[in-house]
Design a protein around this motif. Structure first.
Motif, PDB file in Angstrom:
ATOM      1  N   LYS A  32     -53.886 -66.119  33.795  1.00 31.79           N
ATOM      2  CA  LYS A  32     -54.142 -66.885  34.913  1.00 31.79           C
ATOM      3  C   LYS A  32     -53.058 -67.661  35.544  1.00 31.79           C
ATOM      4  O   LYS A  32     -53.329 -68.967  35.883  1.00 31.79           O
ATOM      5  CB  LYS A  32     -55.506 -67.846  34.557  1.00 31.79           C
ATOM      6  CG  LYS A  32     -56.581 -67.003  33.888  1.00 31.79           C
ATOM      7  CD  LYS A  32     -57.211 -66.146  34.952  1.00 31.79           C
ATOM      8  CE  LYS A  32     -58.336 -65.412  34.344  1.00 31.79           C
ATOM      9  NZ  LYS A  32     -58.658 -64.165  35.073  1.00 31.79           N
ATOM     10  N   THR A  33     -51.926 -67.173  35.589  1.00 31.92           N
ATOM     11  CA  THR A  33     -50.895 -67.897  36.199  1.00 31.92           C
ATOM     12  C   THR A  33     -50.153 -66.768  37.086  1.00 31.92           C
ATOM     13  O   THR A  33     -50.035 -65.547  36.698  1.00 31.92           O
ATOM     14  CB  THR A  33     -49.784 -68.326  35.325  1.00 31.92           C
ATOM     15  OG1 THR A  33     -49.335 -67.277  34.463  1.00 31.92           O
ATOM     16  CG2 THR A  33     -50.277 -69.313  34.477  1.00 31.92           C
ATOM     17  N   GLU A  34     -49.727 -67.272  38.520  1.00 30.13           N
ATOM     18  CA  GLU A  34     -49.093 -66.192  39.322  1.00 30.13           C
ATOM     19  C   GLU A  34     -47.706 -65.630  38.884  1.00 30.13           C
ATOM     20  O   GLU A  34     -47.161 -66.477  38.135  1.00 30.13           O
ATOM     21  CB  GLU A  34     -48.987 -67.056  40.584  1.00 30.13           C
ATOM     22  CG  GLU A  34     -48.426 -66.018  41.735  1.00 30.13           C
ATOM     23  CD  GLU A  34     -48.504 -66.627  43.162  1.00 30.13           C
ATOM     24  OE1 GLU A  34     -47.239 -67.227  43.610  1.00 30.13           O
ATOM     25  OE2 GLU A  34     -49.429 -67.197  43.842  1.00 30.13           O
ATOM     26  N   ALA A  35     -47.423 -64.579  39.012  1.00 32.51           N
ATOM     27  CA  ALA A  35     -46.173 -64.036  38.655  1.00 32.51           C
ATOM     28  C   ALA A  35     -45.607 -63.301  39.768  1.00 32.51           C
ATOM     29  O   ALA A  35     -46.098 -62.660  40.460  1.00 32.51           O
ATOM     30  CB  ALA A  35     -46.301 -63.209  37.509  1.00 32.51           C
ATOM     31  N   SER A  36     -44.119 -63.329  39.771  1.00 30.12           N
ATOM     32  CA  SER A  36     -43.335 -62.609  40.799  1.00 30.12           C
ATOM     33  C   SER A  36     -42.417 -61.421  40.110  1.00 30.12           C
ATOM     34  O   SER A  36     -41.904 -61.726  39.118  1.00 30.12           O
ATOM     35  CB  SER A  36     -42.332 -63.614  41.506  1.00 30.12           C
ATOM     36  OG  SER A  36     -43.152 -64.591  42.305  1.00 30.12           O
ATOM     37  N   ARG A  37     -42.358 -60.611  40.673  1.00 35.53           N
ATOM     38  CA  ARG A  37     -41.701 -59.221  40.088  1.00 35.53           C
ATOM     39  C   ARG A  37     -40.511 -58.694  41.167  1.00 35.53           C
ATOM     40  O   ARG A  37     -40.846 -58.802  42.364  1.00 35.53           O
ATOM     41  CB  ARG A  37     -42.639 -58.140  39.503  1.00 35.53           C
ATOM     42  CG  ARG A  37     -43.530 -58.559  38.332  1.00 35.53           C
ATOM     43  CD  ARG A  37     -42.895 -58.852  37.064  1.00 35.53           C
ATOM     44  NE  ARG A  37     -43.914 -58.753  36.121  1.00 35.53           N
ATOM     45  CZ  ARG A  37     -43.629 -58.708  34.812  1.00 35.53           C
ATOM     46  NH1 ARG A  37     -42.433 -58.521  34.299  1.00 35.53           N
ATOM     47  NH2 ARG A  37     -44.656 -58.984  33.838  1.00 35.53           N
ATOM     48  N   ARG A  38     -39.505 -58.184  40.654  1.00 39.76           N
ATOM     49  CA  ARG A  38     -38.672 -57.512  41.485  1.00 39.76           C
ATOM     50  C   ARG A  38     -38.920 -56.207  41.754  1.00 39.76           C
ATOM     51  O   ARG A  38     -39.443 -55.243  41.084  1.00 39.76           O
ATOM     52  CB  ARG A  38     -37.261 -57.687  40.975  1.00 39.76           C
ATOM     53  CG  ARG A  38     -36.271 -56.791  41.860  1.00 39.76           C
ATOM     54  CD  ARG A  38     -34.743 -57.315  41.172  1.00 39.76           C
ATOM     55  NE  ARG A  38     -33.875 -56.655  42.174  1.00 39.76           N
ATOM     56  CZ  ARG A  38     -33.011 -55.523  42.008  1.00 39.76           C
ATOM     57  NH1 ARG A  38     -33.810 -54.509  40.939  1.00 39.76           N
ATOM     58  NH2 ARG A  38     -32.188 -55.108  42.872  1.00 39.76           N
ATOM     59  N   ILE A  39     -38.835 -55.599  43.222  1.00 41.23           N
ATOM     60  CA  ILE A  39     -38.839 -54.365  43.605  1.00 41.23           C
ATOM     61  C   ILE A  39     -37.517 -53.478  43.626  1.00 41.23           C
ATOM     62  O   ILE A  39     -36.695 -54.127  44.554  1.00 41.23           O
ATOM     63  CB  ILE A  39     -39.689 -54.066  44.669  1.00 41.23           C
ATOM     64  CG1 ILE A  39     -41.155 -54.756  44.417  1.00 41.23           C
ATOM     65  CG2 ILE A  39     -40.138 -52.587  44.916  1.00 41.23           C
ATOM     66  CD1 ILE A  39     -41.916 -54.549  45.799  1.00 41.23           C
ATOM     67  N   THR A  40     -37.001 -52.505  43.024  1.00 42.62           N
ATOM     68  CA  THR A  40     -35.679 -52.076  43.152  1.00 42.62           C
ATOM     69  C   THR A  40     -35.727 -51.300  44.738  1.00 42.62           C
ATOM     70  O   THR A  40     -36.802 -50.959  45.190  1.00 42.62           O
ATOM     71  CB  THR A  40     -35.708 -50.787  42.123  1.00 42.62           C
ATOM     72  OG1 THR A  40     -36.475 -49.909  42.377  1.00 42.62           O
ATOM     73  CG2 THR A  40     -35.901 -51.657  40.640  1.00 42.62           C
ATOM     74  N   GLU A  41     -34.520 -50.872  44.849  1.00 39.21           N
ATOM     75  CA  GLU A  41     -34.308 -50.242  46.151  1.00 39.21           C
ATOM     76  C   GLU A  41     -35.202 -48.951  46.352  1.00 39.21           C
ATOM     77  O   GLU A  41     -35.642 -48.677  47.324  1.00 39.21           O
ATOM     78  CB  GLU A  41     -32.726 -50.146  46.481  1.00 39.21           C
ATOM     79  CG  GLU A  41     -32.593 -49.266  47.865  1.00 39.21           C
ATOM     80  CD  GLU A  41     -31.071 -49.144  47.744  1.00 39.21           C
ATOM     81  OE1 GLU A  41     -30.704 -48.475  48.803  1.00 39.21           O
ATOM     82  OE2 GLU A  41     -30.303 -49.590  47.146  1.00 39.21           O
ATOM     83  N   VAL A  42     -34.993 -48.179  45.264  1.00 39.22           N
ATOM     84  CA  VAL A  42     -35.774 -47.046  45.164  1.00 39.22           C
ATOM     85  C   VAL A  42     -37.240 -47.019  45.333  1.00 39.22           C
ATOM     86  O   VAL A  42     -37.922 -46.531  46.290  1.00 39.22           O
ATOM     87  CB  VAL A  42     -35.631 -46.211  43.704  1.00 39.22           C
ATOM     88  CG1 VAL A  42     -36.323 -44.962  43.583  1.00 39.22           C
ATOM     89  CG2 VAL A  42     -34.003 -45.838  43.460  1.00 39.22           C
ATOM     90  N   ILE A  43     -37.873 -47.994  44.657  1.00 34.76           N
ATOM     91  CA  ILE A  43     -39.408 -48.178  44.704  1.00 34.76           C
ATOM     92  C   ILE A  43     -39.554 -48.786  46.376  1.00 34.76           C
ATOM     93  O   ILE A  43     -40.720 -48.417  46.891  1.00 34.76           O
ATOM     94  CB  ILE A  43     -39.841 -49.213  43.554  1.00 34.76           C
ATOM     95  CG1 ILE A  43     -39.566 -48.480  42.598  1.00 34.76           C
ATOM     96  CG2 ILE A  43     -41.413 -49.267  43.906  1.00 34.76           C
ATOM     97  CD1 ILE A  43     -40.027 -49.076  41.137  1.00 34.76           C
ATOM     98  N   ARG A  44     -38.682 -49.530  46.725  1.00 33.76           N
ATOM     99  CA  ARG A  44     -39.006 -49.928  48.071  1.00 33.76           C
ATOM    100  C   ARG A  44     -39.020 -48.655  49.092  1.00 33.76           C
ATOM    101  O   ARG A  44     -39.804 -48.733  50.061  1.00 33.76           O
ATOM    102  CB  ARG A  44     -37.763 -50.929  48.547  1.00 33.76           C
ATOM    103  CG  ARG A  44     -38.088 -52.380  47.716  1.00 33.76           C
ATOM    104  CD  ARG A  44     -37.263 -53.626  48.768  1.00 33.76           C
ATOM    105  NE  ARG A  44     -35.725 -53.296  48.902  1.00 33.76           N
ATOM    106  CZ  ARG A  44     -34.785 -53.305  48.080  1.00 33.76           C
ATOM    107  NH1 ARG A  44     -34.845 -53.842  46.790  1.00 33.76           N
ATOM    108  NH2 ARG A  44     -33.558 -53.076  48.680  1.00 33.76           N
ATOM    109  N   GLY A  45     -38.167 -48.026  48.700  1.00 35.25           N
ATOM    110  CA  GLY A  45     -38.023 -46.730  49.746  1.00 35.25           C
ATOM    111  C   GLY A  45     -39.470 -45.895  49.607  1.00 35.25           C
ATOM    112  O   GLY A  45     -39.959 -45.418  50.556  1.00 35.25           O
ATOM    113  N   VAL A  46     -39.908 -45.682  48.487  1.00 36.70           N
ATOM    114  CA  VAL A  46     -41.139 -45.121  48.457  1.00 36.70           C
ATOM    115  C   VAL A  46     -42.303 -45.689  48.875  1.00 36.70           C
ATOM    116  O   VAL A  46     -43.200 -45.246  49.461  1.00 36.70           O
ATOM    117  CB  VAL A  46     -41.299 -44.775  46.625  1.00 36.70           C
ATOM    118  CG1 VAL A  46     -42.676 -44.066  46.482  1.00 36.70           C
ATOM    119  CG2 VAL A  46     -40.178 -43.907  46.297  1.00 36.70           C
TER     120      VAL A  46
END
Length: 375
Positions: free
Chosen positions: A224-238
């Motif tokens: 029940k807490t907000e979380a931030s995660r990183r998106i890699t360049e590869v996944i951003r492209g997809v």
């Protein structure tokens, strides 16, 4: 599978479709959004209304219980004899003690809602629950063979292969969109090992491709807490191609990232079923989304032993025995970035292919669509 996030009259009625008439009426009075005084009922009891997920889970347990009673010629009532039959049947299906305990607790919750005046009479259900729970605590959680066999890299690699297979198809149809969707699910899960509920609840407003990030709302996460995660360049492209080409092709009128054939939002359980299907087909074993979390922790321990305590951070566990100074100060975002970078490094060849294909598809398909529109 019925969605357990959306609370509608139709879904609430479906929950109790096989129950006796008086119990259906009580259930609808408590949970049907159209019931005028349902919130008043809860307020008078001094309790908070059940969230949709709790409604669905408890109703499913009770429906299975009633089906068991009818199969054995027993009355539609929660009795000691009936519960014994229910437990025996569950054990015969290979259900572990931990899950059986959950069934009994669910039955107790149901009786509290359907027959609040008989709370004292059903106290034996909680006694039964605690006895089974004590047995379950002495039994370690089983790690099935697929927990040991497949790593984050395997799931990441399979996701990339599915995405590329979708890109290589000549038409933008559901077959190609499903390949890209399922592949993107595996890529995101392997690099952002959140629980299934949080992954399924991703909305477009949670994505910030320019800032290389994805936000998981507190409501979708177990802590029940907000979380931030990183998106890699590869996944951003997809993601870019998925949003601009494949998802857009079905003109969805909602904000959910995952869609189904008609363009509607993927309901709860859809992506779990899809993952189990593609892993069964390509890996030989149906792997569930929880493997994302187990594999991420295993990967860190095996490949970054000097930072093994990061596993508790990347999984968002509240309790940990971390002592290293870096681990104590590491944020979940930092831990996620490290794991994602290690995975991306292990998949350089596939990453290059995805970047090339995503650029080609993003530009090529959009140009063809514009050309088709002009003609």
């Amino acid at each position: 599978m019925s969605c357990i996030r959306d609370e509608t009259s139709a879904l609430v009625r479906k929950d109790c479709a096989t129950w006796p008439a008086n119990e259906r009426a009580t259930w609808l009075a408590h949970f049907d959004p159209a019931a005028p005084d349902r919130l008043t009922r809860w307020a008078m009891k001094g309790e908070l209304p059940w969230v949709r997920e709790t409604q669905y889970n408890c109703a499913s347990i009770y429906s299975r219980y009633l089906a068991c009673m009818r199969a054995h010629g027993l009355p539609d009532a929660v009795t000691r004899e009936g519960v014994r039959k229910f437990i025996t049947e569950a054990e015969g299906r290979g259900v572990v003690a931990r899950t059986v305990a959950g069934y009994i607790k669910g039955l107790h919750s149901m009786m509290h809602v359907l027959y609040p005046e008989k709370d004292a009479e059903f106290r034996w259900l909680m006694d039964t629950y605690w006895r089974i729970h004590a047995v379950a605590k002495r039994q370690p959680k089983k790690k099935s063979i697929n927990k040991r066999r497949y790593t984050s890299q395997d799931l990441y690699r399979l996701g990339a292969q599915l995405v590329l297979a979708g890109f290589e198809r000549s038409e933008v149809d559901w077959a190609s969109a499903k390949l890209v969707r399922d592949g993107l699910w595996l890529l995101l899960g392997a690099t952002n090992p959140e629980r299934c509920r949080a992954l399924e609840a991703i909305k477009l407003s949670d994505l910030d491709l320019s800032a290389e990030g994805i936000k998981f709302s507190a409501a979708s996460r177990k802590p029940k807490t907000e979380a931030s995660r990183r998106i890699t360049e590869v996944i951003r492209g997809v993601l870019d191609v998925w949003l601009k080409v494949y998802r857009a092709h079905f003109s969805p009128d909602h904000d959910h990232l995952w869609i189904v054939r008609d363009g509607g939002p993927a309901r709860w359980g859809t992506m779990t079923a899809a993952m189990r299907s593609v892993t069964k087909k390509h890996l030989g074993i149906a792997v569930s989304p929880h493997r994302f979390r187990d594999a991420a922790a295993t990967y860190i321990v095996e490949n970054m032993p000097e930072q093994a305590n990061l596993a508790s951070k990347i999984l968002g566990h509240k309790n940990s025995n971390t002592t290293a100074e870096y681990t104590e100060t590491a944020t979940q975002l930092t831990a996620s970035r490290l794991a994602a970078e290690h995975l991306a490094a292990a998949e350089d060849e596939i990453a290059r292919k995805i970047r090339r294909e995503s650029r080609r598809n993003s530009l090529g398909r959009i140009r063809r669509r514009k050309k088709h529109a002009r003609s």
